[in-house]
Design a protein around this motif. Structure first.
Motif, PDB file in Angstrom:
ATOM      1  N   GLY A  32       0.813  -1.215   0.000  1.00 11.47           N
ATOM      2  CA  GLY A  32       0.000   0.000   0.000  1.00 11.47           C
ATOM      3  C   GLY A  32       0.843   1.259   0.000  1.00 11.47           C
ATOM      4  O   GLY A  32       0.533   2.239  -0.691  1.00 11.47           O
ATOM      5  N   ARG A  33       1.914   1.221   0.758  1.00 10.03           N
ATOM      6  CA  ARG A  33       2.812   2.376   0.830  1.00 10.03           C
ATOM      7  C   ARG A  33       3.462   2.640  -0.525  1.00 10.03           C
ATOM      8  O   ARG A  33       3.628   3.789  -0.941  1.00 10.03           O
ATOM      9  N   TRP A  35       2.167   2.079  -3.434  1.00 13.83           N
ATOM     10  CA  TRP A  35       1.143   2.708  -4.273  1.00 13.83           C
ATOM     11  C   TRP A  35       0.947   4.180  -3.886  1.00 13.83           C
ATOM     12  O   TRP A  35       0.890   5.059  -4.754  1.00 13.83           O
ATOM     13  N   ILE A  36       0.852   4.448  -2.581  1.00 11.56           N
ATOM     14  CA  ILE A  36       0.654   5.822  -2.107  1.00 11.56           C
ATOM     15  C   ILE A  36       1.829   6.710  -2.517  1.00 11.56           C
ATOM     16  O   ILE A  36       1.639   7.852  -2.951  1.00 11.56           O
ATOM     17  N   GLU A  37       3.044   6.196  -2.380  1.00 15.02           N
ATOM     18  CA  GLU A  37       4.221   6.983  -2.768  1.00 15.02           C
ATOM     19  C   GLU A  37       4.208   7.294  -4.257  1.00 15.02           C
ATOM     20  O   GLU A  37       4.695   8.337  -4.679  1.00 15.02           O
ATOM     21  N   LEU A  39       1.630   8.056  -5.942  1.00 16.94           N
ATOM     22  CA  LEU A  39       0.657   9.128  -6.162  1.00 16.94           C
ATOM     23  C   LEU A  39       1.198  10.513  -5.815  1.00 16.94           C
ATOM     24  O   LEU A  39       0.648  11.517  -6.262  1.00 16.94           O
ATOM     25  N   ARG A  40       2.233  10.549  -5.003  1.00 16.90           N
ATOM     26  CA  ARG A  40       2.745  11.842  -4.531  1.00 16.90           C
ATOM     27  C   ARG A  40       3.391  12.615  -5.664  1.00 16.90           C
ATOM     28  O   ARG A  40       3.991  12.056  -6.576  1.00 16.90           O
TER      29      ARG A  40
END
Length: 90
Positions: A32-33, A35-37, A39-40
């Motif tokens: 998950g991390r 994927w989130i990174e 998006l940044r």
């Protein structure tokens, strides 16, 4: 929340011991991390196209999966580092 529910189900279904459930938590979190990174949009150190945090997530994900694989056949009783003393000796 989905990861927590999945881990609860996996823990009850397969009765994972010896840190395997925690390792699956680490693998799920880092996926998950990653994927989130991605998006940044803020500036960050990049190494061949991926942010440094994404490379860290990949390394931890692979480490967690390796741990689950390496202890897959471990069936002995878990120990907290304390020796068991029979009741009649106490």
């Amino acid at each position: 929340m989905a990861l927590a529910l999945a881990l609860i189900w996996i823990g009850r279904r397969f009765e994972l011991r010896h840190g395997r459930l925690f390792a699956l938590h680490v693998a799920g979190y880092t996926a998950g991390r990653f994927w989130i990174e991605g998006l940044r949009v803020d500036p960050a150190n990049e190494i061949p196209g991926l942010r440094l945090n994404q490379w860290t997530s990949v390394a931890l994900f692979l480490g967690a999966l390796a741990y689950v694989y390496l202890v897959r056949n471990k069936t002995s009783e878990e120990s907290l580092g304390e020796e068991r003393v029979p009741a009649e000796v106490k």
